[in-house]
Design an enzyme around this catalytic site. Structure first.
Site, PDB file in Angstrom:
ATOM      1  N   ALA A  11       0.798  -1.232   0.000  1.00 45.05           N
ATOM      2  CA  ALA A  11       0.000   0.000   0.000  1.00 45.05           C
ATOM      3  C   ALA A  11       0.827   1.277   0.000  1.00 45.05           C
ATOM      4  CB  ALA A  11      -0.951   0.013   1.203  1.00 45.05           C
ATOM      5  N   THR A  12       2.154   1.166   0.230  1.00 52.36           N
ATOM      6  CA  THR A  12       2.964   2.392   0.221  1.00 52.36           C
ATOM      7  C   THR A  12       3.544   2.692  -1.164  1.00 52.36           C
ATOM      8  OG1 THR A  12       4.891   1.150   0.994  1.00 52.36           O
ATOM      9  CG2 THR A  12       3.550   2.268   2.673  1.00 52.36           C
ATOM     10  N   GLY A  13       3.324   1.799  -2.125  1.00 49.79           N
ATOM     11  CA  GLY A  13       3.722   2.084  -3.508  1.00 49.79           C
ATOM     12  C   GLY A  13       2.668   2.958  -4.178  1.00 49.79           C
ATOM     13  N   GLY A  16      -0.441   0.776  -5.146  1.00 46.83           N
ATOM     14  CA  GLY A  16      -1.009   0.214  -3.927  1.00 46.83           C
ATOM     15  C   GLY A  16      -1.736   1.262  -3.100  1.00 46.83           C
ATOM     16  N   ARG A  35       5.182  -3.400   7.146  1.00 48.99           N
ATOM     17  CA  ARG A  35       6.401  -3.883   7.818  1.00 48.99           C
ATOM     18  C   ARG A  35       6.909  -2.781   8.736  1.00 48.99           C
ATOM     19  NH1 ARG A  35      10.230  -6.229   4.354  1.00 48.99           N
ATOM     20  NH2 ARG A  35       8.754  -6.604   2.686  1.00 48.99           N
ATOM     21  N   LYS A 132       5.517 -13.167 -13.790  1.00 52.19           N
ATOM     22  CA  LYS A 132       4.090 -12.974 -13.513  1.00 52.19           C
ATOM     23  C   LYS A 132       3.279 -14.202 -13.938  1.00 52.19           C
ATOM     24  CE  LYS A 132       4.118  -7.918 -13.797  1.00 52.19           C
ATOM     25  NZ  LYS A 132       3.408  -6.732 -14.289  1.00 52.19           N
TER      26      LYS A 132
END
Length: 315
Positions: A11-13, A16, A35, A132
């Site tokens: 979520a910090t990208g 995200g 983290r 992927k």
């Protein structure tokens, strides 16, 4: 039945963060895996604070720690992962944890690009898409319910330069066009990718399907892009056409990873990897058709914003 509870990994990208915001805006109970080290990083800490203030629940853990993943998953229904493409194989513990938790009704892995099983550049991409594809195979082998989001290119990639590798701003005099210039590519803004992604969470039509994003107004060939840009700046550009053979030669002469922009241009605008196949014929579903009321930024609208920026640079 209430809305599914969503666990967001990554979520910090950029993407995200957008997906986590879209989840909250759509009233999904939203949990974010965090983290410990994220709190010592000012930018990441700010993102986490804004998500927490908006109602997200922060859960300590990491994709390297399977037990923390299982613990987090026991609190949710859907897992969305948005780690970087380079980290694609780091999703293996996530798949194991989903299997162990036994309660996840859908996993949306970190794809968010071209369909890795449709690209035709495996000899050039240094495993970018095969990683992927490997994650897809693991998910399906484990019988985990999934939705894959194939959104093609983000608008902030290549489009700010009008697909001119090495440049960060759109051309005002001369433009390079790759191949015939008639092969169509697709660009979607990250916040729009996030909104489409969240729309799929509780939609049974997307279960065990690839959702392709080719929104009307966002599918253009290079010739069409240049023509649209010329109409906005009110002048014709000098056009230099680079053949497929010339582009392949340049890719081979340029060391990795500096050649990857050209590899992706070759994939989209020469091979047609984003548009050569029929969505329904391939067993996929069309996100723009599933969600016709979803608003999004068109390429024309995005180029208008670039033009405004270029006026600011020159003033």
């Amino acid at each position: 039945m209430g809305k599914s509870r969503v666990l967001m990994i990554g979520a910090t990208g950029n993407l995200g963060h957008e997906i986590a915001k879209a989840s909250l805006q759509s009233s999904h109970p939203t949990f974010v895996l965090v983290r410990d080290s994220a709190f010592s990083h000012p930018h990441k800490c700010h993102i986490l604070q804004t998500l927490s203030d908006a109602g997200a629940t922060l859960l300590k853990g990491s994709i390297e720690d399977e037990s923390s993943l299982v613990e987090a998953m026991k609190q949710v229904d859907v897992v969305i992962c948005a780690v970087s493409s380079q980290q694609a194989l780091d999703q293996k513990p996530v798949i194991k944890a989903i299997k162990r938790a036994g309660c996840i009704k859908k996993f949306i892995p970190s794809e968010f690009g071209l369909d890795p099983e449709k690209t035709q550049i495996s000899h050039l991409d240094h495993g970018f898409y095969s990683r992927k594809a490997e994650i897809r195979q693991l998910i399906e082998a484990e019988g985990i319910p999934f939705t894959y989001i194939s959104c093609n290119f983000f608008m902030n990639y290549l489009l700010p330069s009008l697909v001119q590798p090495g440049s960060k701003t759109p051309p005002m005099d001369k433009v390079t066009i790759f191949g015939s210039g008639n092969v169509k590519g697709v660009f979607v803004k990250q916040s729009d990718v996030a909104a489409f992604t969240i729309s799929t969470v509780d939609d049974p039509r997307t279960l065990n399907k690839v959702v392709y994003l080719r929104p009307p107004g966002n599918v253009y060939s290079m010739n069409e892009l240049v023509e649209l840009w010329e109409s906005k700046i009110g002048k014709k550009l000098d056009k230099v056409y680079v053949t497929e053979e010339e582009l392949l030669k340049k890719i081979k002469e340029t060391p990795f990873p500096n050649n990857m922009d050209m590899v992706f241009i070759y994939s989209a605008f020469v091979k047609g990897d984003q548009t050569y196949f029929d969505i329904e014929g391939s067993g996929g579903v069309d996100g723009a058709q599933l969600y016709p009321l979803q608003k999004y930024t068109t390429i024309s609208g995005y180029l208008d914003s670039l033009l405004e920026e270029s006026k600011l640079w020159s003033s």
